[in-house]
Each structure stands twice: as structure tokens, then as C-alpha cells.
Design a protein around this motif. Structure first.
Motif, PDB file in Angstrom:
ATOM      1  N   GLU A 181       4.454  -3.945   1.766  1.00 26.94           N
ATOM      2  CA  GLU A 181       4.115  -2.741   0.995  1.00 26.94           C
ATOM      3  C   GLU A 181       4.449  -2.932  -0.482  1.00 26.94           C
ATOM      4  N   TYR A 182       5.598  -3.555  -0.759  1.00 29.52           N
ATOM      5  CA  TYR A 182       6.082  -3.640  -2.148  1.00 29.52           C
ATOM      6  C   TYR A 182       5.343  -4.683  -2.987  1.00 29.52           C
ATOM      7  N   THR A 183       4.453  -5.455  -2.373  1.00 30.17           N
ATOM      8  CA  THR A 183       3.616  -6.364  -3.167  1.00 30.17           C
ATOM      9  C   THR A 183       2.129  -5.994  -3.056  1.00 30.17           C
ATOM     10  N   HIS A 206       5.404  -7.722   6.677  1.00 31.04           N
ATOM     11  CA  HIS A 206       6.836  -7.459   6.508  1.00 31.04           C
ATOM     12  C   HIS A 206       7.011  -5.941   6.420  1.00 31.04           C
ATOM     13  N   ASN A 207       7.986  -5.414   7.125  1.00 29.74           N
ATOM     14  CA  ASN A 207       8.151  -3.956   7.134  1.00 29.74           C
ATOM     15  C   ASN A 207       9.618  -3.591   7.239  1.00 29.74           C
ATOM     16  N   SER A 208      10.099  -2.832   6.244  1.00 36.90           N
ATOM     17  CA  SER A 208      11.454  -2.256   6.268  1.00 36.90           C
ATOM     18  C   SER A 208      12.523  -3.327   6.453  1.00 36.90           C
ATOM     19  N   GLU A 209      12.386  -4.380   5.633  1.00 36.88           N
ATOM     20  CA  GLU A 209      13.360  -5.475   5.702  1.00 36.88           C
ATOM     21  C   GLU A 209      14.659  -5.090   5.002  1.00 36.88           C
ATOM     22  N   THR A 210      14.535  -4.379   3.863  1.00 39.91           N
ATOM     23  CA  THR A 210      15.746  -3.974   3.125  1.00 39.91           C
ATOM     24  C   THR A 210      15.749  -2.464   2.910  1.00 39.91           C
ATOM     25  N   ALA A 211      16.953  -1.937   2.649  1.00 36.88           N
ATOM     26  CA  ALA A 211      17.089  -0.501   2.363  1.00 36.88           C
ATOM     27  C   ALA A 211      16.362  -0.165   1.062  1.00 36.88           C
ATOM     28  N   LYS A 212      16.416  -1.097   0.104  1.00 37.53           N
ATOM     29  CA  LYS A 212      15.765  -0.880  -1.203  1.00 37.53           C
ATOM     30  C   LYS A 212      14.257  -0.702  -1.031  1.00 37.53           C
ATOM     31  N   GLU A 213      13.661  -1.557  -0.208  1.00 37.81           N
ATOM     32  CA  GLU A 213      12.214  -1.490   0.038  1.00 37.81           C
ATOM     33  C   GLU A 213      11.828  -0.106   0.576  1.00 37.81           C
ATOM     34  N   CYS A 217       9.754   2.923  -1.454  1.00 36.25           N
ATOM     35  CA  CYS A 217       8.482   3.369  -0.867  1.00 36.25           C
ATOM     36  C   CYS A 217       8.477   4.894  -0.732  1.00 36.25           C
ATOM     37  N   ILE A 218       9.637   5.442  -0.323  1.00 36.82           N
ATOM     38  CA  ILE A 218       9.742   6.904  -0.196  1.00 36.82           C
ATOM     39  C   ILE A 218       9.615   7.555  -1.582  1.00 36.82           C
ATOM     40  N   GLU A 219      10.234   6.931  -2.599  1.00 34.95           N
ATOM     41  CA  GLU A 219      10.134   7.475  -3.973  1.00 34.95           C
ATOM     42  C   GLU A 219       8.680   7.464  -4.446  1.00 34.95           C
ATOM     43  N   LYS A 220       7.960   6.429  -4.088  1.00 36.71           N
ATOM     44  CA  LYS A 220       6.586   6.243  -4.579  1.00 36.71           C
ATOM     45  C   LYS A 220       5.574   7.095  -3.810  1.00 36.71           C
ATOM     46  N   TYR A 221       5.722   7.111  -2.482  1.00 37.95           N
ATOM     47  CA  TYR A 221       4.686   7.740  -1.643  1.00 37.95           C
ATOM     48  C   TYR A 221       5.178   8.951  -0.849  1.00 37.95           C
ATOM     49  N   LEU A 228       3.670   5.370   5.937  1.00 41.03           N
ATOM     50  CA  LEU A 228       2.554   5.133   5.018  1.00 41.03           C
ATOM     51  C   LEU A 228       1.442   4.329   5.712  1.00 41.03           C
ATOM     52  N   PHE A 229       1.826   3.231   6.344  1.00 34.30           N
ATOM     53  CA  PHE A 229       0.825   2.378   7.015  1.00 34.30           C
ATOM     54  C   PHE A 229       0.107   3.176   8.110  1.00 34.30           C
ATOM     55  N   ASP A 230       0.885   3.957   8.846  1.00 35.68           N
ATOM     56  CA  ASP A 230       0.279   4.717   9.949  1.00 35.68           C
ATOM     57  C   ASP A 230      -0.680   5.768   9.414  1.00 35.68           C
ATOM     58  N   SER A 231      -0.286   6.423   8.309  1.00 33.86           N
ATOM     59  CA  SER A 231      -1.134   7.486   7.756  1.00 33.86           C
ATOM     60  C   SER A 231      -2.463   6.919   7.250  1.00 33.86           C
TER      61      SER A 231
END
Ligand SMILES: [Zn+2]
Length: 424
Positions: A181-183, A206-213, A217-221, A228-231
Motif C-alpha cells: 500500500e505504501y508504495t 505485503h500487508n500490515s508489516e509494521t505499525a507505522k505502515e 494508511c489510516i491517516e491517509k485513507y 482499504l484493499f477490501d473496499s
């Protein structure tokens, strides 16, 4: 036909049940499993008989997440947090890679997989032509996973790879995937959902590997990566997610409802201090599990025995419960679970007619004795030193320390060192 005799067999068609017996292979398939009678021998001619010396024949391990050619970055940039490691160290070095580099670096990874009883990898990288060539030449099975990132203009390339590589060899397949998601731009994710519909196939990332990621993602979307992927419809046909360390309860429900595979990579997650995946919670919720090593730059080895031990040991520590994540879960995830996560439905167990992707575990070694529980020995005290033989598609590629992939390992080691020297 090849006969493996004087063996114990764990076909994994019925959990981890083990019986005395034999395994016969014909071409690339399993031809017989069990105790043969005289009639069975009557019309059979063997081109080779392998004495397992009382060892265990079982399905090989499948590595459900890796970046094989990253062997060149083994021990290159250690002891750094993921984002710093990835953006400041890894991406600049990867930009210098050529197809020829990837060809040799992939062969190095294949050698290492074979010593660990792995016959297939779910590989996310670039320059697929070079990688496919290295795999076909070696006789190793690979499922390539799309690795695109950035803007939707890259979707055409992925679509082209799907057309080009599926069907190129029985050892090769290509599946839909993107880096993370982050790239990825939002438009790229929308396009991925379109491709999922076009091919009616699951998507891997890759999905939810780090807390930062997850936080970003929550801040952005306003959604977790999984939400996000499911929606966007990315999981309409299932798929798999690599790492799954920081999943919410709602994410886990989405995984279960969509039939997604959670591919755990406990070695990489430990070394990069990313966290411990909620394996027990996912298992109890009905989420399907698989295991991967991740790349040799973050792990740093491609060893399924170490992954299996970490998978269970970290759950026990996390939950303060020695009963958490028993050996059977781990063995099933590393063999049948990983095979299914990669779309290798015919490589998952040793039923007759399945692909002859198998290993022999040497039980005549100190760490395998006594035989109170062979399955527990493999997970809790086993190591790659116990892999006596690795067979992929009916061909013995590794046996008692010797490789049979058509290239001298010393040439591969020399090339790998040449490549890293040429880059610095
Ligand atoms: Zn990865």
C-alpha cells in the motif's frame, strides 16, 4: 520410476499421521504411497532405488513469501528499522541490478532453498526473465508474484507478465500482486482490482508489516490496509498477504470472510523488530496460514526450519502460553498451507497423482532422537542438517550435501561475490 524404500511416510493427506512404507514416483508425479505387496512389484521396473535408511518422506516445504535475488544484500545493511533499511539502503542498491545479476543471485537462493527442503518459492522481484531462466535451468519450481508499485501505468507490465509467464513451463506460474500500500498510488490499487476481476484471481501483497505502515494508511485513507484493499474489491477472489503483523479484529474477519492466506514471516519480523503476527488469533478465527522466509536481506537466511521454530516460539512468548501454536499447525502451514497460498494445488501432499515434490528427513541424527514425536522433532529440534534429499517434480535436486541443478555451486558463489564487488 524411482522407488524410495526403507522409509517412514508422512503424506500429510491426513494431518501428521506417519506410517512405515514406500513412495514411488513416475516422471514428475507421485505414483504410489504405502506398503507394496508382491503383485505391485510384479510389473514395475525402477530406474533408481533410494534407501531412506529409516528416514521420513514428507511433502517438501513451500516458501510462501520471498525475494530470492536479494541474496546479494545478505548481511549488507543489518540492525536498522524497516523503513530506513528499505529506503536508504536497499532501494539504491537494487537500482544497480541487471538481469544477469538476478540470474546468478537467484541460483544462489535456489541452492539454499534445496538444503532447507524447499521446492517452491512465491517470489516477488523484478527482471522476471532472468529469474525464470535460473529456475527452469535448475529444475526448481517458482510462482512469481507481481511486484508493481507507483502509478497505474505499471499495470500493463503486470498484465503482460501474466500472459507471458503462465504456461511457459510446468515449473513456472505468475500470479497477481503488487508491492505494498505504501508504495502504490490509489489509482494503481483500483487497477489491481480490475485485473483481479479480469483473471478471476486473488491478489497478493505485503500487508500490515509494521505499525507505522498501518498508522499512516489510516491517516491517509481512514482505513487499515486490509480495509482499504477490501473496499476496492482487491480480495474478491481471495489472495494472500505477507507478514500480517498488525491486524485489527476487523481485518482478521475480512481475512476469514475472503478466504485470504496470512503468510507469516517470523524471522524477518523479528530481525526488523516489526512485531509478532497474531497467529493463534487468526487460526482460531478460521484464517488460513502459510509461512515464508521473506528475502535474505531482511532475514538473513532462507531456512524453513528456523521459520517454523520462530512461528511457534514467538506465539508462546507473546501469549505467555506454552500450549500456543502446536507443531502440527506449523507443519501444515509450511507445506499444504503455503502450497495453497501459492496456487500449487497439486504440490500440497503426497497422494498418488500429485507432483513429486518431497523431502527425506534423516532421523539417524542426534537432534532427531529419540522418536517420541517425529513431527515435534522437526519443528522444535529439527534443522536443515536433517534434510537428506530434496526432490522437485520427480527430480532429485539435492542429496546428502550434493546439488544437482546443472551448475557448480562454487561458480555461483564466485559470481555472487563478483556482483557485490562490482557495485561498490
Ligand atoms: Zn517481502
Amino acid at each position: 520410476m524411482i522407488r524410495i524404500k526403507n522409509a517412514l511416510v508422512m503424506p500429510m493427506t491426513d494431518g501428521i499421521a506417519i506410517e512405515k512404507g514406500e513412495v514411488w514416483t513416475e516422471g514428475d508425479k507421485v505414483a504410489f504411497v504405502g506398503q507394496p505387496d508382491a503383485k505391485k512389484f510384479a510389473d514395475t521396473r525402477f530406474e533408481r532405488e533410494i534407501d531412506a535408511d529409516g528416514g521420513l518422506v514428507m511433502p517438501s516445504f513451500k516458501n510462501a513469501h520471498t525475494h530470492s535475488a536479494m541474496t546479494f544484500l545478505r548481511s549488507y545493511a543489518d540492525d536498522l528499522p524497516l523503513q530506513e533499511w528499505l529506503f536508504n539502503k536497499i532501494f539504491p542498491m537494487e537500482a544497480k541490478l541487471t538481469g544477469d545479476h538476478i540470474y546468478w543471485l537467484s541460483k544462489l537462493a535456489i541452492l539454499e532453498y534445496l538444503t532447507s527442503g524447499v521446492t517452491a518459492s512465491f517470489d516477488m522481484y523484478f527482471e522476471p526473465d532472468a529469474y525464470v531462466k535460473a529456475n527452469i535451468e535448475s529444475g526448481f519450481r517458482t510462482v512469481l508474484c507481481g511486484s508493481i508499485a507507483g502509478e497505474p501505468s505499471n499495470l500493463d507490465r503486470l498484465d503482460g507478465y501474466m500472459q507471458k509467464f503462465n504456461g511457459i513451463s510446468p515449473l513456472i506460474s505468475y500470479r497477481l500482486g503488487f508491492h505494498a500500500e505504501y508504495t502504490a498510488s490509489y489509482e494503481l490499487l483500483e487497477g489491481m482490482a480490475e485485473l483481479a476481476k479480469k483473471y478471476r484471481q486473488g491478489v497478493s501483497t505485503h500487508n500490515s508489516e509494521t505499525a507505522k505502515e498501518v498508522r499512516e494508511c489510516i491517516e491517509k485513507y481512514g482505513k487499515t490496509p486490509t480495509e482499504l484493499f477490501d473496499s476496492l474489491g482487491l480480495f474478491e477472489f481471495g489472495g494472500s498477504s505477507f507478514h500480517c503483523v498488525h491486524l485489527s479484529d476487523n481485518d482478521i474477519s475480512i481475512f476469514r470472510d475472503r478466504g485470504l492466506y496470512a503468510v507469516t514471516c517470523p524471522g524477518s519480523n523479528s530481525k526488523l523488530a516489526s512485531g509478532i503476527a497474531p497467529i493463534v488469533k487468526m487460526h482460531d478465527a478460521g484464517v488460513k496460514l502459510a509461512v515464508g522466509t521473506d528475502g535474505p536481506s531482511s532475514n538473513n537466511c532462507l531456512d524453513m526450519f528456523r521459520e517454523m521454530f520462530l512461528m511457534t516460539a514467538l506465539q508462546k512468548l507473546k501469549l505467555d502460553d506454552a500450549a500456543a501454536c502446536p507443531a502440527q499447525w506449523v507443519l501444515e502451514a509450511a507445506t499444504t498451507g503455503s502450497a495453497h497460498a501459492m496456487g500449487l494445488e497439486d504440490c500440497d501432499n503426497l497422494a498418488e497423482g500429485k507432483q513429486a515434490d518431497l523431502i527425506i528427513i534423516d532421523l539417524n541424527q542426534p537432534n532427531m532422537q529419540p522418536l517420541n514425536s517425529i513431527a515435534n522433532n522437526i519443528v522444535y529440534s529439527g534443522s536443515k542438517q536433517n534434510v537428506m534429499l530434496t526432490m522437485c517434480a520427480g527430480k532429485v535436486l539435492y542429496e546428502r550435501g550434493e546439488f544437482n541443478i546443472g551448475t557448480d555451486p562454487r561458480e555461483i558463489y564466485a559470481k555472487a561475490n563478483e556482483i557485490i564487488t562490482s557495485m561498490s
